[in-house]
Design an enzyme around this catalytic site. Structure first.
Site, mmCIF file in Angstrom:
data_model
loop_
_atom_site.group_PDB
_atom_site.id
_atom_site.type_symbol
_atom_site.label_atom_id
_atom_site.label_comp_id
_atom_site.label_asym_id
_atom_site.label_seq_id
_atom_site.Cartn_x
_atom_site.Cartn_y
_atom_site.Cartn_z
ATOM 1 C CG PHE A 152 -18.041 -9.855 -52.155
ATOM 2 C CD1 PHE A 152 -17.463 -8.690 -51.678
ATOM 3 C CD2 PHE A 152 -19.300 -10.202 -51.666
ATOM 4 C CE1 PHE A 152 -18.101 -7.896 -50.740
ATOM 5 C CE2 PHE A 152 -19.948 -9.418 -50.741
ATOM 6 C CZ PHE A 152 -19.347 -8.256 -50.266
ATOM 7 C CE LYS A 153 -19.257 -9.335 -47.536
ATOM 8 N NZ LYS A 153 -20.047 -9.643 -46.363
ATOM 9 C CG ASP A 154 -13.466 -16.258 -49.927
ATOM 10 O OD1 ASP A 154 -13.527 -16.355 -48.694
ATOM 11 O OD2 ASP A 154 -14.038 -17.052 -50.702
#
Length: 465
Positions: free
Chosen positions: A111-113
């Site tokens: 999800f950090k993308d």
């Protein structure tokens, strides 16, 4: 829109300045001077927007026109053009009352993308516009590092150093960071845990002379732009579920939580007017935040390694932002409490504030066996393989949602990133090709003791080479 510090000693500054400052110069965290409230009529208009259009609509309320419209749209298109799914963050129905928001379709399968691909574009934009050096410094419990490196590797005018705790990230997470060979990337493998890495990052940013001399920029969720980018998928997923069910009513969100950034983004979305019911905070055995929700006491316990290593965090960076709001934006009280926490290692909030916390949040700490059982159960019953962090969020959703309540659980990573836990469930999975090839690449990382002076020495040498 202007930005201020949670500790009250930074005057109102603009969007780009807030982005570049990262950690506020008074040691606090930057927040908007006010959170815009979006009308229901506008929200319903937003339902028809693509993900990229929704990013633009939300950011336009925060950027003060400091970025020309065409430039902002170009950054958004470049940020999400690398994702493997056309919807960027698709929503998957699991059963009538539970949907999964899949946040792992970006280049590093986490999800950090979502935020860091945008921040990489934004840093490159600022570097090109100003001609200034940008030296990114961050710490990771696993996913932030890979996503941040992916966002800026090879970009002119930018160098990035990421600290990760030796032996306390998954093998795939380690490989995603350390197989990058670009000269503008430095990986420091630090003896200790994530909290040790994060503490050093904050100390270095708090040293204003060092920060200025080395052109430091923040990639962790201490940077408000990262929070803002994550608010988008709360809106997007709500709209998709609303269209699927034909209902416009509050929806719970269950969020695997370590640093309080992702769930704080949901809190911001709720304050902006999104019909959010409960924000369900899922932790593992490192459950300082669960205790805060239940008891109003913020106090770290003993660090534990778990099957969900990205949540193996005791001191949550974004907690101070929520403290600011739950204390009615009383910056002086926030500063007093954070100073107390630094000295005593514990703080409590007043009863009235704690009642507000419990009205907004639910929490459940998921033990190791419960995490593995959830993975096995959902694979057997729904033919859906959860990564261990998502399993914590799903388990918390099952325990904290009342019958008949709709819940969206955030699927924060692809299970291939955490095969160690998946194999313990007796499940064999097929790795995506992008992950399989990592095992054939050489690694490049520098091992350092968990001492600030050793880290500082490596940073100065890297940034000034």
């Amino acid at each position: 829109m202007e930005y201020i510090s949670t500790r009250g000693k930074i005057g109102k500054i603009g969007f780009i300045e807030a982005f570049m400052m990262g950690l506020a110069d008074d040691g606090g965290l930057l927040v908007p001077s006010e959170i815009p409230v979006i009308s229901e009529a506008t929200l319903k208009e937003w339902q028809s927007l693509s993900y990229q259009e929704l990013v633009f609509a939300i950011f336009s309320h925060y950027t003060n026109g400091e970025i020309p419209e065409a430039d902002l749209k170009a950054m958004i298109a470049a940020s999400y053009g690398t994702f493997r799914h056309p919807e960027v963050t698709p929503v998957r129905r699991i059963r009538d009352d539970l949907y999964l928001l899949e946040l792992f379709h970006g280049p590093t399968f986490a999800f950090k993308d979502i935020a860091l691909q945008f921040m990489g574009q934004f840093y490159s934009y600022v570097a090109n516009q100003t001609g200034k050096k940008i030296h990114i410094l961050g710490a990771t419990s696993g996913d932030t590092g890979a996503s941040a490196i992916e966002g800026v590797k090879g970009k002119e005018g930018i160098k990035i150093c990421i600290l990760h705790p030796t032996g306390k990230v998954s093998k795939v997470q380690e490989l995603q960071m350390t197989t990058v060979q670009d000269d503008n990337v430095l990986n420091l493998s630090v003896e200790g845990n994530f909290d040790d890495c994060q503490r050093m990052i904050k100390e270095l940013f708090a040293d204003l002379d060092f920060k200025s001399a080395n052109h430091l920029a923040a990639i962790n969720s201490i940077n408000f732009v990262r929070i803002l980018a994550q608010t988008v998928y709360y809106f997007y997923s709500y709209f998709q579920v609303s269209k699927a069910t034909g209902k416009w009513e509050p929806v719970n969100f269950s969020v695997p939580t370590g640093n309080f950034g992702d769930i704080f983004a949901g809190y911001v979305a709720k304050r902006m007017g999104l019909p959010v019911g409960k924000l369900i905070l899922a932790t593992n055995e490192n459950n300082i935040l669960e205790r805060f929700i239940h008891e109003g006491v913020y106090m770290p316990g003993d660090f534990r390694m778990t099957y969900s290593p990205s949540m193996d965090i005791q001191v949550a960076s974004n907690f101070e932002r929520y403290l600011y709001y739950v204390l009615d934006e009383n910056a002086a009280e926030v500063e007093r409490l954070m100073n107390q926490f630094k000295i005593e290692g514990e703080i409590s909030i007043p009863e009235g504030a704690h009642l507000k916390v419990q009205a907004e949040f639910a929490a459940h700490g998921v033990g190791g066996q419960e995490c593995l059982d959830t993975i096995s159960d959902y694979q057997a019953k729904h033919d859906y393989l959860l990564d261990p962090h998502t399993a914590c969020g799903v388990s918390a959703a099952d325990r904290c949602s009342e019958e008949g309540e709709m819940t969206i659980a955030l699927a924060t990573a692809h299970p291939a990133k955490f095969d160690e836990a998946i194999r313990l469930c007796g499940i064999e999975q097929k790795f995506p090709a992008e992950i399989r090839v990592l095992f054939e690449k050489p690694q490049r990382q520098t091992f350092v003791d968990g001492k600030l002076e050793d880290v500082t020495k490596e940073l100065v040498q890297f940034y000034n080479a």
